[in-house]
Design a protein around this motif. Sequence first.
Motif, PDB file in Angstrom:
ATOM      1  N   TYR A  89     -51.453  31.350 -28.813  1.00  0.00           N
ATOM      2  CA  TYR A  89     -51.047  30.948 -27.465  1.00  0.00           C
ATOM      3  C   TYR A  89     -51.906  29.831 -26.886  1.00  0.00           C
ATOM      4  O   TYR A  89     -51.427  29.003 -26.126  1.00  0.00           O
ATOM      5  N   VAL A  96     -50.080  35.909 -28.797  1.00  0.00           N
ATOM      6  CA  VAL A  96     -49.062  36.744 -28.162  1.00  0.00           C
ATOM      7  C   VAL A  96     -48.187  37.369 -29.245  1.00  0.00           C
ATOM      8  O   VAL A  96     -47.895  36.747 -30.271  1.00  0.00           O
ATOM      9  N   LEU A 132     -44.356  43.167 -24.814  1.00  0.00           N
ATOM     10  CA  LEU A 132     -45.233  42.038 -25.096  1.00  0.00           C
ATOM     11  C   LEU A 132     -46.690  42.500 -25.061  1.00  0.00           C
ATOM     12  O   LEU A 132     -47.025  43.468 -24.383  1.00  0.00           O
ATOM     13  N   VAL A 134     -50.982  40.817 -25.797  1.00  0.00           N
ATOM     14  CA  VAL A 134     -51.876  39.703 -26.142  1.00  0.00           C
ATOM     15  C   VAL A 134     -53.100  40.278 -26.834  1.00  0.00           C
ATOM     16  O   VAL A 134     -53.688  41.256 -26.355  1.00  0.00           O
ATOM     17  N   ALA A 259     -47.918  36.605 -20.584  1.00  0.00           N
ATOM     18  CA  ALA A 259     -49.160  36.233 -21.267  1.00  0.00           C
ATOM     19  C   ALA A 259     -50.161  35.605 -20.303  1.00  0.00           C
ATOM     20  O   ALA A 259     -51.364  35.909 -20.369  1.00  0.00           O
TER      21      ALA A 259
END
Length: 362
Positions: A89, A96, A132, A134, A259
């Motif tokens: 990212y 991510v 999602l 990170v 993110a």
Amino acid sequence: MDVSRGRPRPRARRPLLPLTAACAVALVLAPGCAGGGVPAVREGATTTRAAVPRAANELEEDYRKVVDDVLPSVVQIRAGDSLGSGVVYDGKGHVVTNAHVVGDARTFAVTTANSGSTVRARLVYAYPEQDLAVIRLDDVPDGLRAASFGDSSKVDVGQIVLAMGSPLGLSSSVTQGIVSATGRTVTEGSAGGGTGATLVNMVQTSAAINPGNSGGALVNLAGQVIGIPTLGATDPNLGEGAAPGIGFAIPASMVRTVADQIITHGRVTDSGRAALGLTGRTLAGGDYRPAGVAVVTVDEDGPADRAGLRAGDVVTALDGTDVTTLTSLAEALADRRPGDRVAVAYLRDGRERTARVTLGEQ
């Protein structure tokens, strides 16, 4: 009379040649062995391979350039016994991926495309509601390149895309397809490590999405990531078998929104996802079919609580849309925003009631 481009022109009659096995195979592999305006080959003539059309060469070069530009930004992630993919990212080592890729793990082994060496990484935050997460590399290897994320609002049906990731553990794999549809609402299964999340505005693609592709990159021919491949459709007639050519990716706009919050705040502070502020379970009716969502608990001073709903009520509709299961309730809420006012139909002691609820945030 031979047939060529344009009008037929008379020529001297020649003996016809039999259709050879090689020519029959060529009809399957590529057009042009017979018919289609291509003259028959004369006996004793020298043959050469047909030239590749210029447009095909240019498209192939586009593919190669995109792969060269983006593949160094796509990594393989090992979380315990599971394998998935991720996208670099930024230059600080943030990657991510999908929440279902990281699962319950907190540390990971990450393999980069351009080195093959393994780098350790740690979880920054996982947000299962949007599937999602990170992670961050402990050390940023030389040559690691952050991906460029595109504008999801400009994604069009018919657009050529490439899916990059590690399907079935085959790292740095690339498949090709088109954008089949946009704006899809899909719900993940919770079995097999899925989050059970209802995801909106998904990009549907014909590019092959297989186990291990999750968390990778769906890329346009400008070399921009337009989505994160997340799941493939299954065909009920095949049990749990995949339905070929139907995959879904989380749009780049949502990826950036989530993110950026995780990297800045260590968590998601503004999901933009509406919620009623209750927990429930799917209720079966007398015919054993889903008949609504039974309220198990309501959040104190939450939207449902303030509207007068309580444990034991059965939600049956939201703004006129029937609610029969938890999934259908999540899908009905998916198009709403926090602060929206909705009409919630429910049963209490067998009597139908309606409450006006101002939605909160998930």
